[in-house]
Design a protein around this motif. Structure first.
Motif, PDB file in Angstrom:
ATOM      1  N   TRP A   1      -6.261 -31.116  11.825  1.00  0.00           N
ATOM      2  CA  TRP A   1      -6.480 -31.108  13.213  1.00  0.00           C
ATOM      3  C   TRP A   1      -7.677 -29.702  13.568  1.00  0.00           C
ATOM      4  O   TRP A   1      -7.345 -28.673  13.226  1.00  0.00           O
ATOM      5  CB  TRP A   1      -5.284 -30.506  14.304  1.00  0.00           C
TER       6      TRP A   1
ATOM      7  N   CYS B   1      -8.892 -26.446  21.407  1.00  0.00           N
ATOM      8  CA  CYS B   1      -7.909 -25.875  20.673  1.00  0.00           C
ATOM      9  C   CYS B   1      -6.507 -25.555  21.186  1.00  0.00           C
ATOM     10  O   CYS B   1      -5.512 -25.444  20.723  1.00  0.00           O
ATOM     11  CB  CYS B   1      -8.514 -24.430  20.363  1.00  0.00           C
TER      12      CYS B   1
ATOM     13  N   ILE C   1      -4.457 -28.631  20.452  1.00  0.00           N
ATOM     14  CA  ILE C   1      -3.731 -28.678  19.202  1.00  0.00           C
ATOM     15  C   ILE C   1      -2.807 -27.449  19.066  1.00  0.00           C
ATOM     16  O   ILE C   1      -1.736 -27.700  18.459  1.00  0.00           O
ATOM     17  CB  ILE C   1      -5.106 -28.483  18.144  1.00  0.00           C
TER      18      ILE C   1
ATOM     19  N   GLU D   1       1.146 -27.873  18.012  1.00  0.00           N
ATOM     20  CA  GLU D   1       1.871 -27.135  17.006  1.00  0.00           C
ATOM     21  C   GLU D   1       3.048 -26.361  17.583  1.00  0.00           C
ATOM     22  O   GLU D   1       4.129 -26.415  16.806  1.00  0.00           O
ATOM     23  CB  GLU D   1       0.864 -26.193  16.162  1.00  0.00           C
TER      24      GLU D   1
ATOM     25  N   SER E   1      -4.441 -26.972  10.850  1.00  0.00           N
ATOM     26  CA  SER E   1      -5.237 -26.858  12.007  1.00  0.00           C
ATOM     27  C   SER E   1      -6.309 -25.530  11.736  1.00  0.00           C
ATOM     28  O   SER E   1      -6.054 -24.762  11.197  1.00  0.00           O
ATOM     29  CB  SER E   1      -4.649 -26.743  13.285  1.00  0.00           C
TER      30      SER E   1
ATOM     31  N   THR F   1      -2.596 -22.281   9.710  1.00  0.00           N
ATOM     32  CA  THR F   1      -3.676 -22.293  11.026  1.00  0.00           C
ATOM     33  C   THR F   1      -4.732 -21.431  10.369  1.00  0.00           C
ATOM     34  O   THR F   1      -4.663 -20.312   9.924  1.00  0.00           O
ATOM     35  CB  THR F   1      -3.170 -21.651  12.181  1.00  0.00           C
TER      36      THR F   1
END
Length: 280
Positions: free
Chosen positions: A92, A99, A102, A106, A125, A175
């Motif tokens: 992602w 953002c 996303i 998460e 991501s 991340t």
């Protein structure tokens, strides 16, 4: 290699003939509505590296939680249409407000797993200049955002609610974050966490948890990812440093490609750690 996008479901998809992964990209408001044009060079660079690209047009709305969850349905529709194996890494990648969607996915994943619902666990991501917009950002009309929030008609979740959801999730181990030194919207790493969303993410995901966050701050402003390549130059929207930017001076694409590769390695490390924990 020229990137060719075709419409599938509600997105534009460039299917790589030999994919090393699939990237689902969500850009910012306005420019993200035409991602294959606004982010052309950035997406083509990722495609040439070996990724299949799913460019999701930005969806306007005040219920960001609902919009975020809709991205999971889009993922599954396209996965079915392309018939690629679930073992193929799915990433992602977001820019600006994309953002936030996303990050919400998460953060929601922990509770979703308990309910047996869709989630993005084990799907890394990359957040680029993350912006956690509030009602005042979505509707910049003096006084109106306050009224909408007062009657619970504004953006949901709010900026504070989003931060609380992220803080309480305990996730975000896969991340990465790229920020820009001259970003006057999402802020930069040196800003105050109260004013800079970038600084808040760093403070929360690295300092508060005492874990290394895969991150880097590079030259440029908030709109650095936006641009179309013409010859050896990029036509961008950073008017202060000229409309044309030499490709040789670009940092973003190289850093993004490096981070995606490192996220795959971390994904494998976490999977191995979980397996060992189960067998001991």
């Amino acid at each position: 290699m020229n990137v060719l996008f075709k419409p599938i479901a509600h997105s534009w998809v460039a299917e790589n003939p030999n994919p090393i992964g699939v990237i689902q990209f969500i850009g910012g408001a306005l420019y993200g509505t035409l991602p294959t044009i606004s982010y052309r060079h950035f997406l083509q660079s990722l495609f040439e590296e070996g990724y299949t690209i799913i460019a999701v047009p930005f969806q306007f709305g005040l219920n960001h939680g609902v919009i975020a969850r809709g991205l999971l349905d889009e993922r599954d529709r396209i996965r079915q249409a392309l018939d690629y194996p679930e073992a193929l890494p799915h990433f992602w990648v977001g820019h600006s407000l994309g953002c936030k969607y996303i990050a919400l996915l998460e953060a929601y994943s922990s509770e979703a797993i308990k309910k047996g619902a869709k989630n993005i666990i084990n799907e890394p991501s990359l957040l680029i200049a993350p912006d956690i917009s509030d009602t005042k950002d979505a509707i910049p009309i003096p006084g109106l955002p306050y009224l909408l929030d007062y009657f619970s008609l504004g953006v949901r979740p709010t900026k504070k609610e989003t931060q609380d959801i992220i803080r309480n999730s305990g996730l975000f181990n896969l991340t990465a974050l790229i920020s820009f030194r001259d970003d006057d919207i999402a802020g930069n790493a040196m800003g105050s966490p109260d004013e800079s969303d970038v600084s808040w993410f760093i403070h929360e995901l690295e300092y508060q948890r005492d874990k290394p966050l895969l991150r880097k701050e590079i030259p440029g402003g908030h709109r650095e990812p936006i641009g179309i390549r013409i010859g050896e130059s990029l036509v961008d929207l950073n008017l202060w440093d000229g409309i044309f930017e030499p490709i040789g001076k670009r940092h973003l694409e190289g850093v993004a490609i490096q981070f995606l590769a490192e996220l795959v390695q971390r994904r494998g490390t976490f999977a191995l750690a979980k397996l060992l924990n189960k067998t001991t």
